[in-house]
Design an enzyme around this catalytic site. Structure first.
Site, PDB file in Angstrom:
ATOM      1  N   ARG A 200      38.942  31.478  36.750  1.00  0.00           N
ATOM      2  CA  ARG A 200      39.464  32.496  35.775  1.00  0.00           C
ATOM      3  C   ARG A 200      39.235  32.280  34.929  1.00  0.00           C
ATOM      4  NH1 ARG A 200      42.258  31.829  40.488  1.00  0.00           N
ATOM      5  NH2 ARG A 200      41.861  33.702  42.135  1.00  0.00           N
ATOM      6  N   LYS A 225      46.359  32.122  40.005  1.00  0.00           N
ATOM      7  CA  LYS A 225      46.665  33.398  40.201  1.00  0.00           C
ATOM      8  C   LYS A 225      48.009  33.523  41.716  1.00  0.00           C
ATOM      9  CE  LYS A 225      45.439  37.728  40.332  1.00  0.00           C
ATOM     10  NZ  LYS A 225      43.727  38.427  40.097  1.00  0.00           N
ATOM     11  N   HIS A 280      35.227  39.346  32.673  1.00  0.00           N
ATOM     12  CA  HIS A 280      35.768  38.666  34.224  1.00  0.00           C
ATOM     13  C   HIS A 280      33.928  38.658  35.129  1.00  0.00           C
ATOM     14  CE1 HIS A 280      38.442  38.151  37.005  1.00  0.00           C
ATOM     15  NE2 HIS A 280      37.333  39.012  38.013  1.00  0.00           N
ATOM     16  N   ARG A 283      32.465  35.201  36.192  1.00  0.00           N
ATOM     17  CA  ARG A 283      33.485  34.754  37.461  1.00  0.00           C
ATOM     18  C   ARG A 283      32.667  35.288  38.596  1.00  0.00           C
ATOM     19  NH1 ARG A 283      37.542  32.352  39.937  1.00  0.00           N
ATOM     20  NH2 ARG A 283      38.492  33.408  41.919  1.00  0.00           N
ATOM     21  N   HIS A 306      39.754  31.825  46.133  1.00  0.00           N
ATOM     22  CA  HIS A 306      39.919  32.828  47.005  1.00  0.00           C
ATOM     23  C   HIS A 306      40.268  32.060  48.166  1.00  0.00           C
ATOM     24  CE1 HIS A 306      36.273  34.331  44.098  1.00  0.00           C
ATOM     25  NE2 HIS A 306      37.556  35.511  43.783  1.00  0.00           N
ATOM     26  N   TYR A 315      33.518  39.156  44.951  1.00  0.00           N
ATOM     27  CA  TYR A 315      33.070  38.437  44.264  1.00  0.00           C
ATOM     28  C   TYR A 315      31.455  37.870  43.978  1.00  0.00           C
ATOM     29  CZ  TYR A 315      37.717  38.800  41.440  1.00  0.00           C
ATOM     30  OH  TYR A 315      38.848  39.147  40.445  1.00  0.00           O
TER      31      TYR A 315
END
Length: 328
Positions: A200, A225, A280, A283, A306, A315
């Site tokens: 990230r 995160k 982003h 990613r 994840h 993603y």
């Protein structure tokens, strides 16, 4: 002398609040005044009907004074600071405090009020969903943590707005080469590390040299995160990017700020006419490439961090041409 005031030299006046109204009586001696006051309070305490009336009126006053605004302010002090995304959530709570339902009693907010305020906030369906979740959590906290007898007007009461369509923007043929040619310095190495590691933006910009172990070819992340630590393996290209960044700072790998990264990216994106390609999206690109290289779901998730297959799928956008080759 509580509830008792002296009137002249020989009189004592008692004032007692009883079930929403005031009762007064005057006596010649302080002792008589005290006895009357104490008996009056005792009768109120012993009379169950009067006690119920008194409690009901107290609850009514509490309901009127307990606005959603006060609940939000308490939530900001007690709950928000404990979250990883505290800064982002504060922007939402500040906006919520300015909406039409903020001054309403938390006991009187209905699902229709929530739907109305979501329309008031506007923007994308995904944005509305985030505000709905925030409102729901405020009510959940009020009920479970603050012991308030409130009803959650969101959970099970309204259909949450859509989570939004997953972005499927990947680097098109030749775009990576164009970016690498035009980007310089830290921006160039950021691009390479983002695509090679799938990390990230915050993880990359906060990365320090003591998290890098070139002997074990890994980066060890602790402040993530989702709150879980993970090890990110380093490819040859990732290691070369780190070598290029040596000497900038003894502690941090990147010295540029998020603002400098964004401005630099937007400038180059405009020059190359890359449309809506976002930072982003790198990613997304990295995650998709992990699968195209043959990694399985567990391996890819261990790198990207994840926590669910659903999020990992959002993603991941595989190249259908590469998939076709696997079928032959």
């Amino acid at each position: 002398m509580k509830n008792i005031t002296k009137r002249g030299k020989y009189s004592y006046r008692v004032r007692v609040y009883v079930n929403g109204s005031t009762e007064t009586e005057t006596f010649d001696t302080l002792k008589d005044a005290q006895i009357w006051r104490d008996m009056k309070k005792a009768r109120i305490a012993l009379d169950p009907d009067k006690q119920q009336i008194s409690n009901a009126r107290i609850k009514q006053r509490e309901a009127k004074s307990s606005t959603l605004l006060k609940a939000i302010e308490r939530y900001e002090k007690e709950v928000t600071p404990k979250k990883k995304g505290a800064k982002v959530e504060l922007t939402r709570t500040n906006k919520l405090k300015k909406t039409s339902i903020a001054k309403k009693s938390i006991y009187a907010i209905h699902p229709s009020d929530v739907l109305e305020v979501l329309d008031e906030i506007g923007f994308s369906e995904n944005n509305k969903r985030k505000y709905a979740s925030l409102i729901s959590h405020i009510f959940k906290t009020a009920k479970q943590e603050w012991r308030m007898n409130v009803h959650n007007p969101v959970a099970g009461e309204i259909t949450l707005p859509s989570n939004g369509k997953a972005r499927d923007r990947r680097l098109k043929e030749g775009e990576l080469e164009q970016l690498e040619k035009l980007l310089t310095g830290q921006l160039k190495q950021y691009l390479r590390l983002a695509i090679e590691t799938g990390m990230r933006r915050s993880e990359l910009l906060n990365l320090t040299w003591d998290q890098v172990d070139l002997k074990k070819v890994t980066i060890w992340l602790t402040d993530t995160k989702n709150g879980e630590s993970r090890a990110v393996p380093l490819s040859t290209k990732a290691r070369l990017a780190l070598e290029e960044l040596k000497g900038l700072d003894k502690t941090k790998i990147f010295t540029m700020t998020p603002f400098q990264l964004r401005k630099g990216w937007e400038k180059v994106r405009t020059q190359l006419n890359l449309g809506d390609l976002r930072i982003h999206d790198l990613r997304h690109e990295a995650t998709s490439r992990f699968f195209e290289k043959g990694l399985n779901v567990i391996e890819a998730a261990s790198i990207t961090g994840h926590k669910s297959l659903t999020m990992l799928k959002r993603y991941t956008h595989l190249n259908p041409t590469d998939l076709a080759k696997k079928l032959d």
